[in-house]
Write an enzyme that holds these catalytic residues in place. Sequence first.
Site, mmCIF file in Angstrom:
data_model
loop_
_atom_site.group_PDB
_atom_site.id
_atom_site.type_symbol
_atom_site.label_atom_id
_atom_site.label_comp_id
_atom_site.label_asym_id
_atom_site.label_seq_id
_atom_site.Cartn_x
_atom_site.Cartn_y
_atom_site.Cartn_z
ATOM 1 N N ASP A 256 38.954 42.812 31.933
ATOM 2 C CA ASP A 256 38.055 42.765 33.060
ATOM 3 C C ASP A 256 37.955 43.396 33.791
ATOM 4 O O ASP A 256 37.968 44.972 33.292
ATOM 5 C CB ASP A 256 39.816 42.357 33.414
ATOM 6 C CG ASP A 256 39.313 41.099 34.545
ATOM 7 O OD1 ASP A 256 37.806 41.345 34.836
ATOM 8 O OD2 ASP A 256 39.774 40.230 35.017
ATOM 9 N N TRP A 257 37.434 43.840 34.977
ATOM 10 C CA TRP A 257 37.065 44.837 35.116
ATOM 11 C C TRP A 257 37.969 45.885 36.036
ATOM 12 O O TRP A 257 38.720 45.668 36.391
ATOM 13 C CB TRP A 257 36.346 43.918 37.084
ATOM 14 C CG TRP A 257 35.903 45.128 38.058
ATOM 15 C CD1 TRP A 257 36.492 46.247 38.972
ATOM 16 C CD2 TRP A 257 34.459 44.592 38.376
ATOM 17 N NE1 TRP A 257 35.648 46.979 39.584
ATOM 18 C CE2 TRP A 257 34.347 46.505 39.309
ATOM 19 C CE3 TRP A 257 33.831 44.422 37.702
ATOM 20 C CZ2 TRP A 257 33.126 45.939 39.841
ATOM 21 C CZ3 TRP A 257 32.655 44.332 38.019
ATOM 22 C CH2 TRP A 257 32.293 45.093 38.892
#
Length: 750
Positions: free
Chosen positions: A312-313
């Site tokens: 994820d980010w």
Amino acid sequence: MRRILFLLGFLAALTLLVGWTPEPAIPSEDQEIAKKVKELLAKMDLMDKVGEMTQVTLDVISVGEPYNVPDPHRLDSAKLREALVKYRVGSVLNCSGHEYSLEHWREIITTIQRIATTEKESGIPVLYGIDAIHGVNYTEGANLHPQQIGLAATFDPNLAKQLAQMTAYQCRASYIPWTFAPVLDIGRDARWPRLWETFGEDVFLASRMGEAFVQGFEGDDLKDETQVASCMKHFLGYSTTLRGKDRTQAWIPERQLREYFVPTFQAAVDAGASTIMICSGEMNGIPVHANKAILTDLLRKDMGFEGLAVSDWADIHYLYQRHGVAKDYKDAIRMAVNAGIDMSMTPVDIEFPKLLKELVEEGKVPMSRIDEAVTRILTLKFRLGLFENPTPKMEYTDWGAEEWSNLCLNAARDALVLAKNNDKVLPLKKTSRVLVTGPTANSLIPLNGGWTHNWQGDDASRQTKGKKNILQAIQAEIGEGNVKYVQGTSINDEVNIKAAVKAAKKSDVIVLCLGEMSYTETPGDRPSMNLPLAQQRLVKALAKTGKPMVAVMTEGRPRIISMIEEELDGIVIALLPGDEGGIAISDLLFGNINPSGKLPITYPRSSNDLIVYDHKGTDRVGPLGFSPQFEFGHGLSYTTFETSGLKLNAKSYRKNDPIEVSVKVKNTGKVAGEEVVMVYVRDKVASITPPVKRLRAFDKVLLMAGESKDLTFTILPSELSFIGVENEWTLEEGMFEVMVGEEKVEFELK
């Protein structure tokens, strides 16, 4: 002493019983792709490979700086070539700030793919991904359907599949072949700010809806330019934190992890999901994105997932910035890649491929791990047909089709839950003089929630053109002359409550639009679950007028309303129904439709009493017991239904015998309606304390007034298993109870 049957680990025993069965043949197309990947991998140097494992956000290759890209958006030629040609970046995601036109998306993707395939020595196309979670919410003019929590309220997997097919078409029409959906986190904590992105609290319902989404996105062939690769997220344990806040620590024992958190992902894996996004948080003291036991042993070996795993980010950064388990970025990369991350959503740096290359050269990340990750990435690119057609060749003539607007409208209607209807205050007469008030009446934002046109979904200037909010839909239904609008309050502050009271005295009925505006992730954390005081004061003030009051709760998670519930004659719970939500709500209020939605969550009565429906017997002990505001599965109708004649096809079963449950459902009212018939099962005695009940089957049926139907459900004994004392799926003999409506019937498993 009860005989215990282990469902996992049976294969050897079953082989002895039925004889040896050869492994299934690999389809010729997959063999051909595997051959192409192997040949291409042999030609790639180390920089090519680590570049393929790198994913950057669009900001990195755009004019401007990350998080500060000016309008109108433009690609930066020099940055683009640095990323794609010099560092061989293999994937790009996201938009810069807000949604784009279809034409601009096509221009962006075409330019990226042209440079990747003609100027990069390997010629490998880029894999572009986007968060298309309730429609293609970053393309102007795309159809936006209810968020996942609203879709769960429909109890209709087929509808979910159709909406995913629509999204896939419009995503590919935007030249984007990869969507970061569905969310398969199980929504068992009503405090969590991403609850609305889940399919609710029940494992069975969420699994059925999730696999339907995957099937709708991916179809039978990813080379079909109307399908996209799906991405299960967020693996694993993200949704249940100690504090109920986003990306904070979770403590989840292995037994609960395998029984409540793994199955939704397993169902999607079995349905053919191509990719998976790894959880940002830490579980039991170990960041999930650096946990090999989760990412390799569980995901790959136990669950059999063979696709691409993306972080994820900025999560690899967080291993040293937040979690404190790595000394620096390079050390964090080592940990994450060795644990099982195939692609890093960096997302704004291109240091990742340089540092990963150094780690391989230093022997700290084995080349076998790199080749494994790149093989998965290339396999997906071949499966999507990107090597042959980096951008689609077909004409998307169905873009903007009316049938899709109708599909989203029907989904919004089915997602609405009529929670209270005292003295049949609803439906309202179309001749009524209506006061519409409250902070969520005059905006599309609270109908859509986050990930709508921008990340937080909070930009009023970028809401979908031509769509009606609740106020506008009511005005269109009964005429502006019959509708008075006074805002009353904002979400948290009084605006003109006195004016609302004055207007109420001249009205026949009050429609109170309460709840939340949009949010997601950490900005959605709240100090209290209670409905804000300003909105409470509005309700209390209007109650003194004695006028009938109907509340429309537009929300992504339950806000506590026990302090005002008695003042309300009707309550409609609108769980982010999307762009068509205004019309759908008006249709429900004035009887154009008969509501059929059911709560996919337990709606709590107080913020200190967050109990899910499939709780344990001990959760009922004490003066409070189990007393939610509204139970899981609750939802009223403008007609009435009755179930009767519950029976089974036998009184006892063995482990391989299908359990057939039969019941009759009848519409005993005066209008047609849809009813969700739910089959619950309770294990009466078990070696691990059993839940009071678990949903094991459901069906949604349309019945005319007076009509009845006989329904049959099949439950396999294996579906009655649980994670036992050895942390393995376990099925025990003994007595079970089946419950449908008010009826119960027992059977024995031998």
